[in-house]
Write a protein that holds these residues in place. Structure first.
Motif, PDB file in Angstrom:
ATOM      1  N   ILE A 177       0.672  -1.226   0.440  1.00 14.46           N
ATOM      2  CA  ILE A 177       0.442  -0.189  -0.182  1.00 14.46           C
ATOM      3  C   ILE A 177       0.552   1.491  -0.131  1.00 14.46           C
ATOM      4  O   ILE A 177       1.664   1.576   0.920  1.00 14.46           O
ATOM      5  N   SER A 186      -2.445   5.988  -1.790  1.00 11.71           N
ATOM      6  CA  SER A 186      -3.315   5.177  -1.685  1.00 11.71           C
ATOM      7  C   SER A 186      -4.742   5.727  -0.464  1.00 11.71           C
ATOM      8  O   SER A 186      -4.384   6.066   0.373  1.00 11.71           O
ATOM      9  N   LYS A 218      -5.385   4.200   3.196  1.00  9.29           N
ATOM     10  CA  LYS A 218      -3.606   3.775   4.375  1.00  9.29           C
ATOM     11  C   LYS A 218      -4.385   3.764   5.651  1.00  9.29           C
ATOM     12  O   LYS A 218      -3.641   3.957   6.491  1.00  9.29           O
ATOM     13  N   GLY A 269      -3.374   3.051  -5.504  1.00  4.72           N
ATOM     14  CA  GLY A 269      -2.571   3.040  -4.487  1.00  4.72           C
ATOM     15  C   GLY A 269      -1.614   1.768  -3.685  1.00  4.72           C
ATOM     16  O   GLY A 269      -1.229   2.192  -2.904  1.00  4.72           O
ATOM     17  N   CYS A 270      -1.530   1.194  -4.787  1.00  2.00           N
ATOM     18  CA  CYS A 270      -1.471  -0.577  -4.340  1.00  2.00           C
ATOM     19  C   CYS A 270      -1.159  -1.380  -4.798  1.00  2.00           C
ATOM     20  O   CYS A 270      -1.716  -1.642  -6.104  1.00  2.00           O
TER      21      CYS A 270
END
Length: 230
Positions: free
Chosen positions: A24, A28, A31, A97-98
């Protein structure tokens, strides 16, 4: 978005499959929502098959919108629903975002290697710093070509032998070893696999129903017993 999005694109999303979260990034939306690396899976909406959409394409239609996503946790063996806002794709982990991999989240609890013993002066002891009884090996990623080798793969039947083959196919390469520690959580260990004739980490491992991914309650109970004993 991840290593196995193409596999999901070419076939209909399968029952009991989701995107396992391996990394992550700070950008992200996950997060700050308590989503965990290695133990959590993003479950695609069931209606994607009906509309013939890929998960990534569906997400791109939701940019800057709030959406609800189901997350399956190996730590609880339960599903939960969270709400996120989909970001613009900035090429670091994609829209979400991961880094993810398309895997069976039901079989995942048994498709990993539990470290049961570390051999003295071995690569595992001196270079990887694995911890016996606490560490579970999830997979390995080659940093040379970006290929991810997950142990939670339907094609893998003899995990110990096949993991050894994976290590030896990547001799001389820089790799990330994905490990889950029952006390500290996920670990990403950077290793360079030596060019030995037949390389071994130098640790004993086991897998299957008597060595499953530990549930959160079991981890807490073990901690309580240790505290009382001390």
């Amino acid at each position: 978005m991840g290593n196995d999005e193409d596999k999901a694109n070419n076939n209909k999303y399968q029952k009991d499959y989701g995107f396992r979260i391996y990394k992550i990034y700070n950008n992200s939306p996950f997060k700050m929502l308590g989503v965990k690396e290695l133990s959590d899976f993003i479950i695609p909406p069931k209606d994607l098959n009906s509309f013939n959409l890929t998960f990534e394409y569906w997400l791109k239609e939701k940019i800057n919108e709030k959406i609800k996503v189901n997350i399956y946790s190996l730590l609880t063996r339960k599903m939960k629903e969270i709400e996120i806002t989909v970001n613009e794709d900035d090429n670091k982990g994609g829209i979400l975002g991961c880094e993810v991999n398309y895997e069976n989240y039901i079989s995942a609890e048994n498709k990993l290697l539990h470290v049961t013993n570390i051999k003295t002066k071995s690569f595992a002891q001196d270079n990887v710093f694995l911890i016996k009884d606490q560490d579970y090996i999830i997979g390995l990623k080659s940093l040379n070509d970006g290929k991810l080798y997950s142990l939670n793969n339907d094609k893998l039947k003899e995990l110990i032998i096949e993991f050894s083959d994976i290590l030896n196919r990547n001799k001389g390469k820089d790799c990330e070893l994905y490990v889950y520690n029952v006390k500290r959580g996920p670990k990403v260990i950077l290793i360079k696999i030596p060019n030995n004739r037949r390389f071994s980490l130098g640790c004993d491992v086991a897998y299957g129903k008597i060595h499953p991914f530990p549930m959160k309650g079991e981890i807490d109970e073990d901690e309580e017993k240790k505290t009382l004993k001390d």
